[in-house]
Design a protein around this motif. Sequence first.
Motif, PDB file in Angstrom:
ATOM      1  N   GLU A   1       1.055  -1.328   0.100  1.00 58.59           N
ATOM      2  CA  GLU A   1       0.714   0.039   0.413  1.00 58.59           C
ATOM      3  C   GLU A   1       1.070   1.141   0.261  1.00 58.59           C
ATOM      4  O   GLU A   1       2.193   1.540   0.888  1.00 58.59           O
ATOM      5  CB  GLU A   1      -0.749   0.096   1.425  1.00 58.59           C
ATOM      6  CG  GLU A   1      -2.030  -1.547   1.223  1.00 58.59           C
ATOM      7  CD  GLU A   1      -2.519  -1.286   2.560  1.00 58.59           C
ATOM      8  OE1 GLU A   1      -2.531  -0.418   3.395  1.00 58.59           O
ATOM      9  OE2 GLU A   1      -3.673  -1.541   2.631  1.00 58.59           O
ATOM     10  N   VAL A   2       0.689   2.166  -0.599  1.00 58.85           N
ATOM     11  CA  VAL A   2       1.401   3.432  -0.632  1.00 58.85           C
ATOM     12  C   VAL A   2       0.281   4.444  -0.657  1.00 58.85           C
ATOM     13  O   VAL A   2      -0.642   4.670  -1.772  1.00 58.85           O
ATOM     14  CB  VAL A   2       2.398   3.713  -2.015  1.00 58.85           C
ATOM     15  CG1 VAL A   2       2.234   5.460  -2.167  1.00 58.85           C
ATOM     16  CG2 VAL A   2       2.946   2.249  -1.992  1.00 58.85           C
ATOM     17  N   TYR A   3       0.611   5.264   0.113  1.00 55.13           N
ATOM     18  CA  TYR A   3      -0.519   6.634   0.635  1.00 55.13           C
ATOM     19  C   TYR A   3       0.321   7.875   0.210  1.00 55.13           C
ATOM     20  O   TYR A   3       0.896   8.466   1.126  1.00 55.13           O
ATOM     21  CB  TYR A   3      -1.327   6.336   1.444  1.00 55.13           C
ATOM     22  CG  TYR A   3      -1.854   5.046   1.898  1.00 55.13           C
ATOM     23  CD1 TYR A   3      -3.441   5.516   1.195  1.00 55.13           C
ATOM     24  CD2 TYR A   3      -1.729   3.896   2.480  1.00 55.13           C
ATOM     25  CE1 TYR A   3      -4.191   4.377   1.588  1.00 55.13           C
ATOM     26  CE2 TYR A   3      -2.226   3.088   2.762  1.00 55.13           C
ATOM     27  CZ  TYR A   3      -3.770   3.189   2.279  1.00 55.13           C
ATOM     28  OH  TYR A   3      -4.207   2.478   2.452  1.00 55.13           O
TER      29      TYR A   3
ATOM     30  N   GLY B   1     -10.025   8.332   5.086  1.00 58.03           N
ATOM     31  CA  GLY B   1     -10.149   7.196   5.080  1.00 58.03           C
ATOM     32  C   GLY B   1      -9.717   7.587   3.561  1.00 58.03           C
ATOM     33  O   GLY B   1      -9.605   8.159   2.652  1.00 58.03           O
ATOM     34  N   GLU B   2      -9.017   6.116   3.729  1.00 62.06           N
ATOM     35  CA  GLU B   2      -8.242   6.063   1.932  1.00 62.06           C
ATOM     36  C   GLU B   2      -8.188   4.922   2.465  1.00 62.06           C
ATOM     37  O   GLU B   2      -7.923   3.799   2.875  1.00 62.06           O
ATOM     38  CB  GLU B   2      -6.925   6.869   2.261  1.00 62.06           C
ATOM     39  CG  GLU B   2      -6.207   6.417   3.083  1.00 62.06           C
ATOM     40  CD  GLU B   2      -6.598   7.334   4.348  1.00 62.06           C
ATOM     41  OE1 GLU B   2      -6.226   6.471   5.653  1.00 62.06           O
ATOM     42  OE2 GLU B   2      -6.742   8.440   4.358  1.00 62.06           O
ATOM     43  N   THR B   3      -7.729   4.325   0.470  1.00 63.04           N
ATOM     44  CA  THR B   3      -8.106   3.020   0.288  1.00 63.04           C
ATOM     45  C   THR B   3      -6.485   3.026  -0.781  1.00 63.04           C
ATOM     46  O   THR B   3      -6.074   4.458  -1.560  1.00 63.04           O
ATOM     47  CB  THR B   3      -8.997   2.288  -0.351  1.00 63.04           C
ATOM     48  OG1 THR B   3      -9.566   2.847  -1.345  1.00 63.04           O
ATOM     49  CG2 THR B   3      -9.974   2.115   0.276  1.00 63.04           C
ATOM     50  N   SER B   4      -5.811   1.921  -1.297  1.00 61.94           N
ATOM     51  CA  SER B   4      -4.469   2.153  -1.950  1.00 61.94           C
ATOM     52  C   SER B   4      -4.635   0.882  -2.659  1.00 61.94           C
ATOM     53  O   SER B   4      -4.947  -0.524  -2.210  1.00 61.94           O
ATOM     54  CB  SER B   4      -2.837   2.618  -1.250  1.00 61.94           C
ATOM     55  OG  SER B   4      -2.488   2.113  -1.775  1.00 61.94           O
ATOM     56  N   THR B   5      -4.534   1.423  -3.907  1.00 56.45           N
ATOM     57  CA  THR B   5      -4.015  -0.504  -4.876  1.00 56.45           C
ATOM     58  C   THR B   5      -2.661  -0.484  -5.847  1.00 56.45           C
ATOM     59  O   THR B   5      -2.385   1.255  -6.049  1.00 56.45           O
ATOM     60  CB  THR B   5      -5.066  -0.767  -5.868  1.00 56.45           C
ATOM     61  OG1 THR B   5      -6.599  -0.640  -5.084  1.00 56.45           O
ATOM     62  CG2 THR B   5      -5.083  -2.262  -6.809  1.00 56.45           C
ATOM     63  N   VAL B   6      -1.376  -0.546  -5.826  1.00 51.20           N
ATOM     64  CA  VAL B   6      -0.327  -0.538  -6.279  1.00 51.20           C
ATOM     65  C   VAL B   6       0.312  -1.636  -7.795  1.00 51.20           C
ATOM     66  O   VAL B   6      -0.415  -2.884  -6.892  1.00 51.20           O
ATOM     67  CB  VAL B   6       0.470  -0.645  -4.831  1.00 51.20           C
ATOM     68  CG1 VAL B   6       2.070  -0.631  -5.784  1.00 51.20           C
ATOM     69  CG2 VAL B   6       0.242   0.330  -4.190  1.00 51.20           C
ATOM     70  N   TRP B   7       0.999  -1.061  -8.410  1.00 51.71           N
ATOM     71  CA  TRP B   7       0.895  -1.925  -9.380  1.00 51.71           C
ATOM     72  C   TRP B   7       2.494  -2.199  -9.807  1.00 51.71           C
ATOM     73  O   TRP B   7       3.314  -0.703  -9.642  1.00 51.71           O
ATOM     74  CB  TRP B   7       0.304  -2.518 -10.684  1.00 51.71           C
ATOM     75  CG  TRP B   7      -1.326  -2.275 -10.672  1.00 51.71           C
ATOM     76  CD1 TRP B   7      -0.978  -3.215 -11.332  1.00 51.71           C
ATOM     77  CD2 TRP B   7      -1.797  -1.178 -10.619  1.00 51.71           C
ATOM     78  NE1 TRP B   7      -3.000  -3.505 -11.203  1.00 51.71           N
ATOM     79  CE2 TRP B   7      -3.472  -2.355 -10.488  1.00 51.71           C
ATOM     80  CE3 TRP B   7      -1.838  -0.272 -10.227  1.00 51.71           C
ATOM     81  CZ2 TRP B   7      -4.296  -1.989 -10.476  1.00 51.71           C
ATOM     82  CZ3 TRP B   7      -3.478  -0.034  -9.388  1.00 51.71           C
ATOM     83  CH2 TRP B   7      -4.447  -0.446  -9.565  1.00 51.71           C
ATOM     84  N   GLY B   8       3.395  -2.658  -9.440  1.00 48.17           N
ATOM     85  CA  GLY B   8       4.889  -2.667 -10.070  1.00 48.17           C
ATOM     86  C   GLY B   8       5.154  -2.659 -11.412  1.00 48.17           C
ATOM     87  O   GLY B   8       4.878  -3.553 -12.244  1.00 48.17           O
TER      88      GLY B   8
END
Length: 347
Positions: free
Chosen positions: A293-295, A301-308
């Motif tokens: 997760e990267v913020y 309130g937050e959500t995070s989706t990360v791709w390499g």
Amino acid sequence: MNARGELVIKADNRISDTFGAGLVRFDDDYLHGYLDAAGEEVIEQRYEWAEDFDEGGATVAHFFDPGEDDDPEAGASAEARPPGRAWGVLRADGRFFPVDHPEPLTDVDGWILGFSGGLAPFATGDGGTAHVDRDGRDVCRVQPSADGDALRIVDRAGTTVWETAATAGTFERTGITHARDMAGYLAYPGAPERDIVDLAGELLAAEPRRFEPCGLIFDDREDPYELPEEEDEDADGTSFGAVGVVAEVNLYAEHQHALPYLQEWTVERFQEIEADAVERLSARFGAPLPGVEVYLRSGDGETSTVWGVGGRRLVLQSCLVVGDGDVEIQLWLAAVEPEPSDIQAEA
């Protein structure tokens, strides 16, 4: 009080300061109902928006159906509106006529116009305005052309009764103010026709720089992604790379108080936007990194989706911030340089 100064009606919460069609409106900061001159409830609290009845005994109202589990007889929901909810015309005798339009027309500040002109205008969802009578029937529609160079009025049967032309862009199409669909919140250039994957490619190819995403209500920088001069470049919350706004909205406290469903409806639309973006980006860049997760910025309130992607991190983050009743919601997409510690942890 009556004309003799005697207390007649006392509401537990709020009550209107005038009678309309012999009824006075009351509410509990959420649902509206109506009392008669004896203080008896004659129209049940079922309306998330309502005003005093006009001289014709009508008002624009937003009906709330709690669902079949609570009341099997209540059923005014319709397609293209929040489940269990419907805009329409409420009469002083308790009848409610739902309309086939997304929401009433508002002024520039977002307040509903209602029957102030004898007919109630509603946004039709296709850029036009329908004028509705006190029985919830369309009397006529005002329809501008897509390019804004023509305007026509059609009657209830769809027959053109007046038409004019002008320079392109003269006539503005009516937009949905409150209960917009997904596309109504998108903010990146070219949306909704432009795929978010194209935006991701642009960010990944951009020259990295330090940035700190800022809000719509609580920050006033001309460039929302440039680090303030007075802030330390090593401060927490800053990132190095490129970022763009996917979707954004301001929800002001006054509107949320008047329209209790507004935040719930909007959050649902942003969840749909985020889910669609995750699906599209995953189809292009593969599955998201598990457990990563990267913020870019923290809020309420937050959500995070990360791709390499090629040694960088592609980050999709939602952020909700609340302040004095106002709410802002943003969805960001960023290509950032991973911290060395992140790379070591993943290895």
